[in-house]
Design a protein around this motif. Structure first.
Motif, PDB file in Angstrom:
ATOM      1  N   GLN A 247       0.828  -1.202   0.000  1.00 36.47           N
ATOM      2  CA  GLN A 247       0.000   0.000   0.000  1.00 36.47           C
ATOM      3  C   GLN A 247       0.865   1.256   0.000  1.00 36.47           C
ATOM      4  O   GLN A 247       0.532   2.244  -0.651  1.00 36.47           O
ATOM      5  N   ALA A 248       1.987   1.181   0.702  1.00 39.06           N
ATOM      6  CA  ALA A 248       2.896   2.335   0.710  1.00 39.06           C
ATOM      7  C   ALA A 248       3.386   2.621  -0.712  1.00 39.06           C
ATOM      8  O   ALA A 248       3.512   3.784  -1.103  1.00 39.06           O
ATOM      9  N   CYS A 249       3.609   1.550  -1.494  1.00 34.93           N
ATOM     10  CA  CYS A 249       4.021   1.732  -2.895  1.00 34.93           C
ATOM     11  C   CYS A 249       2.951   2.495  -3.665  1.00 34.93           C
ATOM     12  O   CYS A 249       3.256   3.371  -4.485  1.00 34.93           O
ATOM     13  N   VAL A 250       1.682   2.122  -3.432  1.00 34.14           N
ATOM     14  CA  VAL A 250       0.591   2.799  -4.132  1.00 34.14           C
ATOM     15  C   VAL A 250       0.586   4.284  -3.783  1.00 34.14           C
ATOM     16  O   VAL A 250       0.486   5.149  -4.667  1.00 34.14           O
ATOM     17  N   TRP A 251       0.689   4.576  -2.515  1.00 35.62           N
ATOM     18  CA  TRP A 251       0.635   5.981  -2.093  1.00 35.62           C
ATOM     19  C   TRP A 251       1.829   6.754  -2.632  1.00 35.62           C
ATOM     20  O   TRP A 251       1.725   7.930  -2.972  1.00 35.62           O
ATOM     21  N   ARG A 252       2.973   6.088  -2.749  1.00 39.72           N
ATOM     22  CA  ARG A 252       4.156   6.737  -3.295  1.00 39.72           C
ATOM     23  C   ARG A 252       3.988   6.973  -4.795  1.00 39.72           C
ATOM     24  O   ARG A 252       4.270   8.063  -5.299  1.00 39.72           O
ATOM     25  N   ALA A 253       3.473   5.952  -5.474  1.00 39.88           N
ATOM     26  CA  ALA A 253       3.341   6.048  -6.930  1.00 39.88           C
ATOM     27  C   ALA A 253       2.403   7.192  -7.331  1.00 39.88           C
ATOM     28  O   ALA A 253       2.607   7.843  -8.353  1.00 39.88           O
ATOM     29  N   PHE A 254       1.374   7.423  -6.527  1.00 38.55           N
ATOM     30  CA  PHE A 254       0.384   8.450  -6.892  1.00 38.55           C
ATOM     31  C   PHE A 254       0.431   9.627  -5.913  1.00 38.55           C
ATOM     32  O   PHE A 254      -0.597  10.187  -5.555  1.00 38.55           O
ATOM     33  N   ARG A 255       1.646   9.971  -5.459  1.00 42.00           N
ATOM     34  CA  ARG A 255       1.748  10.993  -4.411  1.00 42.00           C
ATOM     35  C   ARG A 255       1.540  12.412  -4.933  1.00 42.00           C
ATOM     36  O   ARG A 255       1.211  13.309  -4.180  1.00 42.00           O
ATOM     37  N   HIS A 256       1.713  12.611  -6.243  1.00 46.03           N
ATOM     38  CA  HIS A 256       1.616  13.981  -6.759  1.00 46.03           C
ATOM     39  C   HIS A 256       0.165  14.424  -6.889  1.00 46.03           C
ATOM     40  O   HIS A 256      -0.719  13.617  -7.132  1.00 46.03           O
ATOM     41  N   ARG A 257      -0.019  15.712  -6.737  1.00 47.74           N
ATOM     42  CA  ARG A 257      -1.365  16.273  -6.913  1.00 47.74           C
ATOM     43  C   ARG A 257      -1.863  16.006  -8.323  1.00 47.74           C
ATOM     44  O   ARG A 257      -1.075  15.899  -9.251  1.00 47.74           O
ATOM     45  N   VAL A 258      -3.191  15.905  -8.460  1.00 42.13           N
ATOM     46  CA  VAL A 258      -3.723  15.602  -9.787  1.00 42.13           C
ATOM     47  C   VAL A 258      -3.955  16.889 -10.563  1.00 42.13           C
ATOM     48  O   VAL A 258      -4.490  17.857 -10.042  1.00 42.13           O
ATOM     49  N   THR A 259      -3.527  16.886 -11.802  1.00 40.00           N
ATOM     50  CA  THR A 259      -3.737  18.050 -12.661  1.00 40.00           C
ATOM     51  C   THR A 259      -4.594  17.671 -13.860  1.00 40.00           C
ATOM     52  O   THR A 259      -5.124  18.523 -14.547  1.00 40.00           O
ATOM     53  N   ARG A 260      -4.707  16.359 -14.141  1.00 38.51           N
ATOM     54  CA  ARG A 260      -5.484  15.927 -15.300  1.00 38.51           C
ATOM     55  C   ARG A 260      -6.200  14.628 -14.930  1.00 38.51           C
ATOM     56  O   ARG A 260      -5.787  13.919 -14.021  1.00 38.51           O
ATOM     57  N   PRO A 261      -7.294  14.371 -15.625  1.00 36.15           N
ATOM     58  CA  PRO A 261      -8.085  13.191 -15.279  1.00 36.15           C
ATOM     59  C   PRO A 261      -7.370  11.898 -15.664  1.00 36.15           C
ATOM     60  O   PRO A 261      -6.417  11.921 -16.442  1.00 36.15           O
ATOM     61  N   SER A 262      -7.840  10.771 -15.115  1.00 35.87           N
ATOM     62  CA  SER A 262      -7.285   9.486 -15.523  1.00 35.87           C
ATOM     63  C   SER A 262      -8.429   8.556 -15.910  1.00 35.87           C
ATOM     64  O   SER A 262      -9.463   9.009 -16.371  1.00 35.87           O
ATOM     65  N   TYR A 263      -8.250   7.255 -15.669  1.00 41.92           N
ATOM     66  CA  TYR A 263      -9.161   6.232 -16.187  1.00 41.92           C
ATOM     67  C   TYR A 263     -10.639   6.470 -15.853  1.00 41.92           C
ATOM     68  O   TYR A 263     -11.493   6.170 -16.672  1.00 41.92           O
ATOM     69  N   VAL A 264     -10.956   7.020 -14.691  1.00 39.18           N
ATOM     70  CA  VAL A 264     -12.382   7.163 -14.301  1.00 39.18           C
ATOM     71  C   VAL A 264     -13.139   8.110 -15.231  1.00 39.18           C
ATOM     72  O   VAL A 264     -12.605   9.093 -15.654  1.00 39.18           O
TER      73      VAL A 264
END
Lengths: 264, 431
Positions: A247-264
């Motif tokens: 889970q720490a890997c997940v939080w690290r991988a997506f740690r940056h603020r979002v500026t553009r949409p993704s899959y959803v």
């Protein structure tokens, strides 16, 4: 290991996973509740959902694991609790299903009304989950396993817990978003102080909710037989640090603020 | 305190059984495609990563998109399943939870937790990770999905063939953990279901590809390859499924076997035998469901066998793959066949062990929660209407995405490369 040690460890594991769910899952549920406030219009709402989309799967599994621990280590209590709180658990699950369906399906059809419907599902589902948690906790705080809470206390607890979910989600949104939705999140969190402080405070309160409820539950008397615990508890203790690392890997991988949409 | 002390309300029992059958059956059908398609997608992605082939990378994204759409409905129905044991069947968790619950706990923590976390990484981490890391992610998702199926079938195998337990103070406890986890009823079902899932995915791939070849869409290379993959996955999968199924027939509960083969004298003898052992009661499962489901399963198998054998021959000829339109129609029409076999096999397995929830130990009527019929009916209506809606949406979305074919948007789309990014209209970061 002695049975009493195993029982204590089983209670500890249950508390860990339940607290994990409230802190992590609570953040994305709270943000989901506030989506209409944070995001005005299709593009902004998509950005708000993107702020927690990579995490929601990894967050909700903490509750699945909590339920698994309950059925494995406290099977009798699990049956009594869920069947006793039937009227509360059914809307909780229904809200969860509706919310997840909205998140999963939103980006799959390119039509404004479809996306608006899915946004509605996420918002209503998130509110239903948060309110149902409040209602369930109202019963658990008073140690009532066999019947749902009623009366003004239940209503007030449900509203207070839902408000805490929302505040927690707002703190999360202030840490994740950019642009106008960020500005809106920041207005309520307050401009003074670091954004982390508000999120940390609501996180501590969220973690306290299941722990307070657990204190009132007859956990010590309800543990499974020693043979089941002797098998389960060591296995779970070995696996849990790995799960946390993943889970720490997940939080690290997506740690940056979002500026553009993704899959959803 | 005691949940199974008082007599159950017969209406609650019927409603709880109906709810369980509909939600578990629905969940099982989604899982069938998910489990099989995950394997195919993982293999395609391995091929794409090793060879760097653009065609295979596109196949990963197209079939992966259909996998993810289907996964979504599987996951939400699965969540309800997990809670349903405690909600509706607290007598089961009371009596057998110490044994049954252990595998459920391991499923959630050791398998599903990891599967879900990695699936999130795979979907949202596309174009973010190194391609080898991204490949490892889908394999973790696939293998933990297998682990998940294994633990669930350990729980189900225990209900069908309780082993490795002993009774202590009126409840079951684990006597021999190794026996519980190597229960033949679980292992054989595991092999049967895994191969059945691949069969479902093979027919699905072949059917969708046949649509595009029939319609002569421009993606003929893509779907020609996919059709052959589907056909060549389905043939071995069918034989493995049948082998595990055949062995299970040999090791079935005697009563189920007698009812299935309509041996009236044997049924009467077993009934008398069970009355002598367990007291008065009706120990004969519904003949309509047990026998009917068994026959439907075998018919579906026979039909699929002819289709697979003929298909494997036809798929060797390019002309047939691209031009044999009658075969395309047959492949499209055959997509539901594995589903039919899966669901009827499941009904055969579960209806055939009635009236027991834990065979020979706990009757279904003694396992139901003491919930009012009104509450159970409300929950039945809520969950079945939600799931029916989701199932309909799933079929519609799968058909829609399958028909459109491989596109640039959706799963694996690189957001950094878009010119017309909706988020660009937002003001610049202001934090």
């Amino acid at each position: 290991m002695e049975t009493s040690t195993l029982e204590a460890l089983a209670v500890g594991l249950l508390a860990f996973f339940a607290a994990g769910y409230f802190v992590l899952g609570g953040a994305d549920i709270g943000t989901g509740m506030l989506t209409p406030y944070l995001g005005r219009g299709d593009a902004e709402r998509r950005l708000v959902l993107t702020s927690f989309a990579p995490f929601f799967l990894g967050n909700e599994v903490w509750l699945v694991a909590t339920a698994g621990l309950l059925i494995g280590c406290f099977p009798e209590l699990e049956g009594e609790l869920l069947s006793g709180q039937f009227a509360v658990v059914v809307p909780l699950l229904a809200g969860w299903v509706v919310r997840d369906a909205g998140l999963w399906l939103r980006g799959r059809v390119d039509a404004r009304r479809w996306r608006a419907g899915c946004d509605g599902a996420v918002v209503c589902g998130s509110w239903a989950v948060a309110l149902a948690w409040g209602w369930l906790l109202a019963a658990l705080f008073s140690g009532s396993v066999h019947s749902p809470a009623g009366g003004p206390v239940a209503v007030l607890t449900a509203l207070a817990v839902a408000a805490l979910f929302a505040a927690h989600g707002l703190g999360f949104a202030a840490l994740r978003l950019t642009g106008e939705p960020y500005v809106r999140a920041r207005v309520l969190v307050g401009r003074t102080g670091r954004p982390w402080q508000s999120f940390a405070l609501t996180g501590v309160l969220m973690a306290a909710l299941p722990l307070l409820a657990g204190v009132a539950l007859p956990l010590a008397h309800a543990a499974a037989d020693g043979a089941a615990l002797a098998f389960l508890v060591p296995a779970l203790l070995v696996v849990t640090p790995l799960l946390v690392a993943v889970q720490a890997c997940v939080w690290r991988a997506f740690r940056h603020r979002v500026t553009r949409p993704s899959y959803v | 305190m005691g949940v199974n002390v008082s007599l159950p309300n017969p209406e609650t029992l019927d409603l709880a059984r109906l709810q369980f059958a509909l939600t578990a059956g629905g969940h099982f059908l989604f899982v069938a495609l998910t489990l099989g398609l995950a394997t195919v997608v993982a293999c395609l992605q391995t091929r794409a990563t090793l060879s760097g082939s653009v065609l295979h990378a596109r196949m990963v994204r197209f079939w992966g998109q259909l996998y993810v759409i289907n996964y979504a409905v599987g996951i939400v129905t699965g969540i309800v399943m997990e809670f349903q044991f405690g909600l509706s069947w607290s007598g089961l968790t009371h009596y057998a939870g110490d044994v049954f619950g252990a595998s459920m706990a391991l499923e959630t923590v050791v398998a599903f937790f990891v599967e879900s976390t990695f699936l999130g990484l795979w979907i949202f981490g596309w174009n973010r990770f190194n391609r080898w890391v991204h490949l490892a992610l889908i394999w973790v998702v696939t293998l933990t999905a297998y682990a998940s199926a294994y633990w669930i079938l350990v729980a189900n195998g225990f209900l069908n063939n309780p082993v490795g337990h002993r009774e202590q103070g009126g409840r079951l406890v684990i006597g021999d953990a190794a026996a519980v986890f190597t229960n033949p009823s679980a292992l054989l079902a595991f092999g049967h279901v895994l191969a059945g899932a691949l069969l479902t995915a093979g027919f699905f791939m072949a059917g969708v590809s046949a649509y595009h070849l029939f319609k002569r869409t421009p993606e003929w290379v893509f779907f020609g390859r996919s059709l052959r993959t589907g056909v060549f996955v389905a043939l071995p999968a069918l034989f493995v499924t049948a082998a595990f199924g055949g062995v299970q027939f040999a090791a079935m509960q005697p009563m189920k076997e007698a009812v299935f083969s309509s041996q009236v004298a044997e049924v009467a003898r077993l009934q008398a035998d069970m009355v002598a052992r367990f007291g008065p009661g009706d120990y004969v499962p519904s003949e309509g469901w047990t026998r009917g489901a068994g026959i439907v399963m075998l018919l579906a198998f026979a039909l699929m066998m002819y289709l697979c054998l003929a298909g494997a021959v036809l798929a060797c000829f390019k002309r047939a793959v691209f031009r044999f339109r009658l075969w395309h129609v047959v492949l499209m029409a055959a997509v539901p066949l594995p589903y039919l076999a899966m669901i009827s096999g499941w009904v055969f397995r579960e209806a055939g062990r009635q009236p027991w929830v834990v065979y020979g130990l706990l009757r279904t009527e003694d396992a139901v929660s003491s919930v009012s019929p009104g509450a159970m009916r409300a929950s039945l209506i809520v969950f079945t209407s939600l799931f029916a809606l989701l199932a309909a949406l799933n079929v519609w979305l799968l058909a829609r995405h399958a028909r459109v074919g491989p596109v640039e948007s959706g799963l694996g789309h690189d957001e950094r490369a878009t010119d017309r990014d909706p988020a660009d209209s937002l003001t610049a970061a202001s934090y």
